[in-house]
Motif scaffolding. Structure first.
Motif, mmCIF file in Angstrom:
data_model
loop_
_atom_site.group_PDB
_atom_site.id
_atom_site.type_symbol
_atom_site.label_atom_id
_atom_site.label_comp_id
_atom_site.label_asym_id
_atom_site.label_seq_id
_atom_site.Cartn_x
_atom_site.Cartn_y
_atom_site.Cartn_z
ATOM 1 N N TYR A 1 3.226 -0.508 -4.253
ATOM 2 C CA TYR A 1 3.444 0.353 -3.084
ATOM 3 C C TYR A 1 3.837 1.753 -3.543
ATOM 4 O O TYR A 1 3.294 2.751 -3.079
ATOM 5 C CB TYR A 1 4.538 -0.261 -2.201
ATOM 6 C CG TYR A 1 4.732 0.432 -0.887
ATOM 7 C CD1 TYR A 1 3.966 0.092 0.223
ATOM 8 C CD2 TYR A 1 5.702 1.416 -0.733
ATOM 9 C CE1 TYR A 1 4.157 0.715 1.447
ATOM 10 C CE2 TYR A 1 5.889 2.051 0.478
ATOM 11 C CZ TYR A 1 5.117 1.697 1.567
ATOM 12 O OH TYR A 1 5.304 2.316 2.785
ATOM 13 N N ASN A 2 4.770 1.826 -4.481
ATOM 14 C CA ASN A 2 5.245 3.112 -4.995
ATOM 15 C C ASN A 2 4.105 3.904 -5.641
ATOM 16 O O ASN A 2 3.962 5.099 -5.422
ATOM 17 C CB ASN A 2 6.350 2.886 -6.022
ATOM 18 C CG ASN A 2 6.936 4.176 -6.557
ATOM 19 O OD1 ASN A 2 7.893 4.697 -6.009
ATOM 20 N ND2 ASN A 2 6.373 4.706 -7.627
ATOM 21 N N LYS B 1 2.750 -2.807 4.399
ATOM 22 C CA LYS B 1 1.349 -2.508 4.706
ATOM 23 C C LYS B 1 0.370 -3.225 3.787
ATOM 24 O O LYS B 1 -0.555 -2.626 3.248
ATOM 25 C CB LYS B 1 1.127 -1.010 4.691
ATOM 26 C CG LYS B 1 2.018 -0.299 5.685
ATOM 27 C CD LYS B 1 1.907 1.195 5.591
ATOM 28 C CE LYS B 1 2.807 1.768 6.652
ATOM 29 N NZ LYS B 1 3.492 2.938 6.339
ATOM 30 N N GLN C 1 -1.903 6.665 -1.785
ATOM 31 C CA GLN C 1 -1.720 7.013 -0.373
ATOM 32 C C GLN C 1 -0.256 7.118 0.054
ATOM 33 O O GLN C 1 0.026 7.610 1.140
ATOM 34 C CB GLN C 1 -2.453 6.015 0.523
ATOM 35 C CG GLN C 1 -1.860 4.622 0.506
ATOM 36 C CD GLN C 1 -2.721 3.634 1.266
ATOM 37 O OE1 GLN C 1 -3.905 3.849 1.459
ATOM 38 N NE2 GLN C 1 -2.122 2.543 1.697
ATOM 39 N N HIS C 2 0.668 6.666 -0.786
ATOM 40 C CA HIS C 2 2.078 6.701 -0.388
ATOM 41 C C HIS C 2 2.803 7.910 -0.967
ATOM 42 O O HIS C 2 2.629 8.253 -2.129
ATOM 43 C CB HIS C 2 2.786 5.405 -0.787
ATOM 44 C CG HIS C 2 2.286 4.233 -0.026
ATOM 45 N ND1 HIS C 2 1.762 3.127 -0.635
ATOM 46 C CD2 HIS C 2 2.179 4.009 1.308
ATOM 47 C CE1 HIS C 2 1.378 2.269 0.290
ATOM 48 N NE2 HIS C 2 1.613 2.789 1.468
ATOM 49 N N THR C 3 3.613 8.494 -0.115
ATOM 50 C CA THR C 3 4.417 9.658 -0.487
ATOM 51 C C THR C 3 5.879 9.238 -0.592
ATOM 52 O O THR C 3 6.237 8.096 -0.258
ATOM 53 C CB THR C 3 4.295 10.755 0.583
ATOM 54 O OG1 THR C 3 4.870 10.254 1.814
ATOM 55 C CG2 THR C 3 2.844 11.161 0.818
ATOM 56 N N SER D 1 0.843 3.646 -5.298
ATOM 57 C CA SER D 1 -0.375 3.852 -4.523
ATOM 58 C C SER D 1 -0.575 5.338 -4.235
ATOM 59 O O SER D 1 0.360 6.049 -3.867
ATOM 60 C CB SER D 1 -0.274 3.089 -3.206
ATOM 61 O OG SER D 1 -1.294 3.487 -2.325
ATOM 62 N N ASP E 1 7.211 7.773 2.583
ATOM 63 C CA ASP E 1 6.933 6.337 2.758
ATOM 64 C C ASP E 1 7.960 5.484 2.011
ATOM 65 O O ASP E 1 8.425 4.468 2.535
ATOM 66 C CB ASP E 1 5.530 5.993 2.251
ATOM 67 C CG ASP E 1 4.444 6.696 3.034
ATOM 68 O OD1 ASP E 1 4.493 6.688 4.275
ATOM 69 O OD2 ASP E 1 3.531 7.261 2.380
#
Length: 106
Positions: free
Chosen positions: A79-80, A71, A84-86, A82, A89
């Motif tokens: 990514y980890n 994304k 917004q990421h759980t 962020s 994800d």
């Protein structure tokens, strides 16, 4: 990458995912590894690095994660970490990479 190397890479990704816990109980953000309440917790990169002693295989596994849709993120660490990421994800990212390697093996 040979079929054998792809299978090894899949195993490293599976081991890393296992280190994060089935429901993310060993997953964290903002640090590679931390001990909280007696439990080891890892970010995605920390779990990956603890899943192999081979820098070459680590690089293959990291590359497999980057090849699937992150994304717009270019780093697994970003990514980890962020907001917004759980964990879901992260788990999905690992599973997509594992499935992608499976398609390449066949």
């Amino acid at each position: 990458m040979t079929k054998y190397t792809r299978k090894l890479t899949q195993n490293i990704l599976r081991r890393a995912l296992t280190k994060l816990g089935h429901n993310g109980e060993h997953w964290t953000k903002g640090t590679y590894h931390i001990v909280e309440d007696g439990l080891d917790k890892y970010c995605a990169v920390g779990a990956l690095s603890r899943s192999t002693t081979s820098s070459r295989l680590y690089n293959y596994a990291e590359s497999a994660l980057r090849r699937v849709d992150m994304k717009g993120y270019t780093s697994i660490l970003g990514y980890n970490d962020s907001a917004q990421h759980t964990f879901t994800d992260i788990r999905n990212l690992f599973n997509r990479a594992i499935k992608s390697l499976e398609k390449e093996i066949q």
